[in-house]
Design an enzyme around this catalytic site. Structure first.
Site, PDB file in Angstrom:
ATOM      1  N   ARG A  39       1.038  -1.484   0.142  1.00 47.01           N
ATOM      2  CA  ARG A  39      -0.118   0.033   0.569  1.00 47.01           C
ATOM      3  C   ARG A  39       0.468   1.365   0.327  1.00 47.01           C
ATOM      4  NH1 ARG A  39      -4.209  -2.363   4.500  1.00 47.01           N
ATOM      5  NH2 ARG A  39      -2.087  -4.220   5.055  1.00 47.01           N
ATOM      6  N   LYS A  46       8.852  -0.966   3.932  1.00 46.23           N
ATOM      7  CA  LYS A  46       7.839   0.063   4.188  1.00 46.23           C
ATOM      8  C   LYS A  46       8.838   0.541   5.133  1.00 46.23           C
ATOM      9  CE  LYS A  46       4.008  -1.593   6.772  1.00 46.23           C
ATOM     10  NZ  LYS A  46       2.717  -1.755   6.147  1.00 46.23           N
ATOM     11  N   ASN A 192      -7.696  -3.201  17.115  1.00 46.68           N
ATOM     12  CA  ASN A 192      -6.217  -4.051  17.603  1.00 46.68           C
ATOM     13  C   ASN A 192      -5.239  -3.194  17.793  1.00 46.68           C
ATOM     14  OD1 ASN A 192      -4.165  -6.118  17.940  1.00 46.68           O
ATOM     15  ND2 ASN A 192      -4.715  -7.088  17.008  1.00 46.68           N
ATOM     16  N   ASN A 382      34.144  40.115  11.572  1.00 50.42           N
ATOM     17  CA  ASN A 382      32.984  40.540  10.806  1.00 50.42           C
ATOM     18  C   ASN A 382      33.606  40.783   9.427  1.00 50.42           C
ATOM     19  OD1 ASN A 382      31.390  42.125   9.029  1.00 50.42           O
ATOM     20  ND2 ASN A 382      31.069  43.234  10.621  1.00 50.42           N
ATOM     21  N   ARG A 445      41.837  44.082  -5.995  1.00 51.22           N
ATOM     22  CA  ARG A 445      40.921  44.300  -6.727  1.00 51.22           C
ATOM     23  C   ARG A 445      41.281  45.250  -7.462  1.00 51.22           C
ATOM     24  NH1 ARG A 445      37.891  48.069  -2.210  1.00 51.22           N
ATOM     25  NH2 ARG A 445      38.274  49.679  -2.159  1.00 51.22           N
TER      26      ARG A 445
HETATM   27  C1  UD1 Z   1      -2.611  -6.378  11.223  1.00 54.50           C
HETATM   28  C2  UD1 Z   1      -3.709  -7.158  12.098  1.00 54.50           C
HETATM   29  C3  UD1 Z   1      -4.880  -6.542  13.168  1.00 54.50           C
HETATM   30  C4  UD1 Z   1      -4.454  -4.471  13.343  1.00 54.50           C
HETATM   31  C5  UD1 Z   1      -3.079  -3.802  12.167  1.00 54.50           C
HETATM   32  C6  UD1 Z   1      -2.454  -2.640  13.686  1.00 54.50           C
HETATM   33  C7  UD1 Z   1      -2.731  -9.075  11.656  1.00 54.50           C
HETATM   34  C8  UD1 Z   1      -3.531 -10.235  10.715  1.00 54.50           C
HETATM   35  N1  UD1 Z   1      -3.558  -8.126  12.104  1.00 54.50           N
HETATM   36  O1  UD1 Z   1      -3.649  -5.998  10.219  1.00 54.50           O
HETATM   37  O2  UD1 Z   1      -5.491  -6.906  13.694  1.00 54.50           O
HETATM   38  O3  UD1 Z   1      -5.745  -4.308  13.829  1.00 54.50           O
HETATM   39  O4  UD1 Z   1      -1.713  -4.782  12.184  1.00 54.50           O
HETATM   40  O5  UD1 Z   1      -2.092  -2.004  12.837  1.00 54.50           O
HETATM   41  O6  UD1 Z   1      -2.518  -9.642  13.017  1.00 54.50           O
HETATM   42  N2  UD1 Z   1       4.023  -8.849   8.681  1.00 54.50           N
HETATM   43  C9  UD1 Z   1       4.973  -9.868   8.370  1.00 54.50           C
HETATM   44  N3  UD1 Z   1       5.092 -11.001   7.787  1.00 54.50           N
HETATM   45  C10 UD1 Z   1       3.691 -11.347   7.061  1.00 54.50           C
HETATM   46  C11 UD1 Z   1       2.725 -10.280   7.450  1.00 54.50           C
HETATM   47  C12 UD1 Z   1       2.393  -9.371   7.985  1.00 54.50           C
HETATM   48  O7  UD1 Z   1       6.559 -10.086   9.229  1.00 54.50           O
HETATM   49  O8  UD1 Z   1       3.705 -11.930   6.537  1.00 54.50           O
HETATM   50  C13 UD1 Z   1       4.104  -7.814   8.989  1.00 54.50           C
HETATM   51  C14 UD1 Z   1       3.822  -6.898   8.370  1.00 54.50           C
HETATM   52  O9  UD1 Z   1       5.536  -6.644   8.207  1.00 54.50           O
HETATM   53  C15 UD1 Z   1       3.863  -5.213   9.403  1.00 54.50           C
HETATM   54  C16 UD1 Z   1       2.710  -6.289  10.669  1.00 54.50           C
HETATM   55  O10 UD1 Z   1       3.329  -7.817  10.057  1.00 54.50           O
HETATM   56  O11 UD1 Z   1       4.693  -5.263   9.895  1.00 54.50           O
HETATM   57  C17 UD1 Z   1       1.419  -6.125  10.061  1.00 54.50           C
HETATM   58  O12 UD1 Z   1       1.064  -6.525   8.837  1.00 54.50           O
HETATM   59  P1  UD1 Z   1       0.253  -6.055   7.972  1.00 54.50           P
HETATM   60  O13 UD1 Z   1       0.039  -6.708   6.395  1.00 54.50           O
HETATM   61  O14 UD1 Z   1       0.730  -4.774   8.199  1.00 54.50           O
HETATM   62  O15 UD1 Z   1      -1.791  -6.059   8.794  1.00 54.50           O
HETATM   63  P2  UD1 Z   1      -2.697  -4.811   8.925  1.00 54.50           P
HETATM   64  O16 UD1 Z   1      -3.304  -4.917   7.828  1.00 54.50           O
HETATM   65  O17 UD1 Z   1      -1.825  -3.914   9.151  1.00 54.50           O
HETATM   66 CA    CA Z   2      -0.092  -3.019   9.431  1.00 51.70          CA
END
Ligand code: UD1
Ligand code: CA
Length: 462
Positions: A39, A46, A192, A382, A445
């Protein structure tokens, strides 16, 4: 045995018998950062996008370190070498495919092993969480003797976040991801943050039970409470501040967090006795230090490593980085102070003056339109309007040393390397290539020639 050693020993003995005090010291932190961050629409991972000039991941690592855990492990995906470098010397675990947050946790466990203490999960894209909020989470977790505890927040707009549902006693009932929520569930604004603490014991088995039967086909860590509940293990909930816990999924959210960070820093500095004439227009770095009764005008930007003493005035629209500015100095408006600069007491750097890698000594003045680079400007000297140090010949940078009580006339060019002795006086418009002894008056100069009447007819008359 002295008192200190005795206390330490007692604590140690205590720890091996009581699971609670054991977990109080045995803490590991996992930072999830393997997500692609689609995104953001960026070639940069990111978590390397910056807030206050510092990558998000570095903000988190700093906060994680402040809790003094046994280990910090960051989960990254293959090829994220820059992220690994940013978290070094802490370890990283590679998640081969981004199959969800629960799967990411499994990758981390491959490094943590069968760590049985508390495991705190932080998200690479939730960078502004404070130490005290995390301590609150840990305290709530320990007090309630929960199997896991999640950090929740009330979001003004919950879109995109997992919704939190509590039992009547306040413990967690379930977390429903946005994409899996029905209309009634979507109304809920308690969401969350993603951050949670859990017991390391049996965690691998618990994670194995998480299924990917959801709209995204991912293994959600947010399903852990459900798995724990099947074993009658309770998950706690504690609320934190939305402005601290919100995540970054897009550029506009990145900008919102920058604002939130800057807002916090502005309040902090004002609380410490700094006047900000128009706080919302001034930008700071995490390490900006400003002393009491200093006054900062509108539109000033502080890059990294700036240390300003008491009673300094920074007028509007200055850009300052890597500088020490001492008490009573007055800078700007529109001055640019670049790295490795020291500006002594009661100096004056005026409009459109650039200073780089230089030492401006006590009471010296450079009031208008100048460049001082790789130089020393002596006390009470100066540096006239439009004067410059010519420090670069296309290959090397050379030094200009100007003594005390020197007058550098307007529009003088000092071709470095060059030294000007104390008390010397350099005529305006001079171009200097040779050193000047103390108290010498220098005119370098072309001589002026006035040709009588010769200008007639040279200019068009309208
Ligand atoms: C996640 C939470 C959501 C919460 C939100 C808060 C889950 C399923 N959902 O959603 O409940 O409200 O964060 O910001 O946990 N990541 C990995 N490996 C993966 C997927 C993600 O390391 O396979 C890491 C991402 O880099 C990120 C974090 O986990 O730092 C959260 O992942 P992201 O895909 O951003 O989850 P959200 O949709 O924001
Ligand atoms: Ca996130």
């Amino acid at each position: 045995m002295d008192k200190m050693t005795k206390t330490a020993r007692l604590e140690k003995t205590d720890m091996s018998h009581s699971p609670n005090s054991k977990s109080a010291t045995e803490l590991a932190i996992i930072i999830l950062a393997a997500g692609k961050g689609t995104r953001m629409k960026s070639a940069t991972p990111k978590v390397l996008h910056k807030i206050a000039g510092l990558p998000m991941i570095s903000h988190i690592v700093k906060t994680a370190e402040s809790l003094k855990p046994k280990k910090i492990v960051t989960v990254i995906s293959e090829g994220m070498d820059d992220v690994a470098a940013a978290v070094a010397p802490h370890q990283t675990a590679i998640q081969k495919q981004q199959k969800g947050t629960a799967d990411a946790m499994k990758s981390a466990l491959s490094i943590l092993g069968d760590f049985a203490g508390e495991i705190l999960i932080l998200y690479g894209d939730v960078p502004l969480v404070s130490k005290s909020t995390l301590e609150g989470l840990l305290t709530h977790h320990r007090k309630g003797k929960f199997g896991a505890t999640v950090l929740a927040m009330a979001a003004p707009d919950p879109t995109g976040y997992g919704r939190i549902f509590q039992n009547p006693d306040g413990t967690l009932n379930r977390i429903v991801e946005e994409k899996d929520a029905n209309d009634d569930e979507k109304i809920v604004r308690l969401v969350n943050s993603g951050l949670m603490v859990m017991e390391g014991e049996d965690l691998a088995e618990h994670l194995d039970k998480i299924k990917s039967k959801n709209s995204q086909g991912e293994f959600y860590l947010t399903d852990l409470p459900k798995i724990l509940a099947e074993e009658k293990i309770v998950t706690g909930v504690i609320r934190g501040d939305f402005y601290e816990l919100r995540g970054v999924n897009s550029r506009s959210q990145l900008a919102e967090l920058e604002m939130a960070w800057q807002h916090r820093k502005r309040l902090e500095l004002m609380d410490e006795g700094v006047t900000l004439l128009d706080p919302n227009t001034v930008y700071f770095s995490p390490d900006t230090k400003i002393g009491r009764d200093s006054v900062i005008g509108p539109g000033v930007i502080f890059g990294p490593n700036v240390n300003i003493e008491d009673n300094v005035e920074i007028r509007a629209y200055c850009h300052i980085e890597g500088a020490k500015i001492k008490s009573g100095a007055q800078i700007g408006p529109f001055a640019r102070i670049r790295p490795d600069t020291i500006i002594d007491e009661k100096t004056r750097i005026g409009n459109f003056v650039e200073v780089k890698n230089s030492y401006i000594k006590k009471g010296a003045k450079a009031n208008h339109l100048g460049y001082i680079g790789d130089a020393e400007l002596g006390a009470h000297s100066n540096f006239g309007c439009g004067a410059i140090t010519v420090n670069y010949d296309g290959k090397t940078k050379s030094k200009t040393i100007i003594g005390d009580h020197v007058m550098v006339g307007s529009n003088a060019s000092l071709i470095a390397p060059i030294e000007i002795g104390d008390g010397a006086y350099i005529a305006a418009g001079s171009t200097l290539t040779q050193n000047v002894d103390a108290d010498d008056l220098v005119v370098a100069r072309g001589k002026q020639t006035n040709l009588k009447g010769k200008a007639k007819g040279r200019m068009k008359k309208e």
